[in-house]
Write a protein that holds these residues in place. Structure first.
Motif: not given
Length: 307
Positions: A192-199, A207-213, A215-216
């Motif tokens: 969603x656009x809101x998640x993309x803004x937060x991301x 280190x790791x920071x999985x975007x898919x996880x 987003x879920x």
């Protein structure tokens, strides 16, 4: 009259050819023969027709591209067609096809000998194909010219071993393709656009920071009733806290999936620590003078003993 009955120019196939090389192969071979009759492309003493697999599939809308491709490859392996590449553009890999009429004649003779021996050969009238007027007819959806009907002495059986095998093979292929497409859909997840803004606002970490996880986790909180504005505000507070404590780009930054997780880290205050008041250069130079008593002077111990 029903539209499901033949009200358009049909694709035709002889039962004897279908029995010899396969039903799908016979339909495709007949279509290649149709276009070769009007082709103006002559190379190495042969007429050729060309098309990509998707373009061929448009002429057989009841098949998938994989079915058409298998039929073409089968015709090549059986020697019924010859393939080549006469494209001017080397980047164009569309195959050119020409029917091997010599192999087809040999197949016809062998069938005739077997059928004559068994007494079961019935003559079939020749089909006259009317050539189309255009110089290139490789992109048309079907055989648009009028074709004389063939008197078939034997109807095609409703169920044959070849048809059953082809159907089972097609179903299995579709199942494999469906399974193969599932991971592709997952890897191309839409956020969603809101998640993309937060991301984008979320502080970077080592280190790791999985975007898919992440987003879920975000979607799970939205589903539970948390608003996007609440989580976005939490990200902004947390980003300011990380910057104030000098943790940006380190492993001490929480993973976004944890931040948006069920523990609701985004609801915390994340107040940045108070910054101590910095002294001026003049204050630092005379630091401690105010606490001294300049009105009284204390004598050293050795001197006080004589007083």
């Amino acid at each position: 009259m029903s539209r499901l009955l033949i009200n358009e120019n049909p694709l035709q196939v002889l039962p004897s050819l279908a029995c010899a090389i396969g039903l799908n192969e016979a339909v495709v071979l007949q279509q290649i023969h149709y276009w070769m009759a009007s082709s103006q492309h002559v190379h190495d003493g042969r007429r050729w027709v060309y098309n990509s697999v998707p373009s061929w599939q448009k002429q057989f809308p009841f098949w998938s591209e994989s079915t058409v491709k298998r039929a073409l490859l089968s015709l090549e392996k059986q020697g019924m067609v010859i393939s080549g590449n006469y494209n001017r553009d080397p980047r164009d890999h569309s195959k050119w096809y020409s029917i091997n009429y010599e192999a087809l004649a040999a197949l016809e003779n062998s069938q005739k000998q077997v059928n004559d021996a068994s007494g079961q050969f019935d003559p079939i009238e020749q089909v006259n194909l009317t050539r189309c007027n255009g110089s290139e007819c490789t992109d048309a959806p079907g055989q648009n010219e009028s074709v004389h009907q063939v008197n078939m002495t034997r109807p095609l059986p409703e169920t044959t071993t070849e048809n059953t095998q082809e159907t089972n093979s097609e179903n299995k292929t579709h199942g494999v393709q469906a399974e193969a497409r599932t991971p592709a859909k997952r890897s191309c997840r839409e956020y969603s656009p809101e998640f993309e803004t937060a991301w984008q606002a979320y502080p970077k970490r080592a280190g790791a920071n999985n975007k898919s996880a992440a987003g879920k986790a975000w979607a799970a909180r939205i589903k539970s009733g948390v608003t996007a504005s609440t989580m976005l505000a939490g990200v902004q507070r947390y980003a300011a806290f990380v910057a104030a404590t000098g943790r940006s780009g380190t492993e001490y930054v929480k993973q976004a999936a944890t931040f948006f997780g069920p523990d609701h880290h985004f609801d915390e205050a994340w107040d940045a620590p108070a910054t101590p008041k910095r002294q001026t250069a003049s204050q630092q130079k005379h630091s401690g003078f105010d606490s001294r008593e300049y009105g009284q002077t204390q004598s050293p111990a050795w001197a006080r003993g004589n007083q």
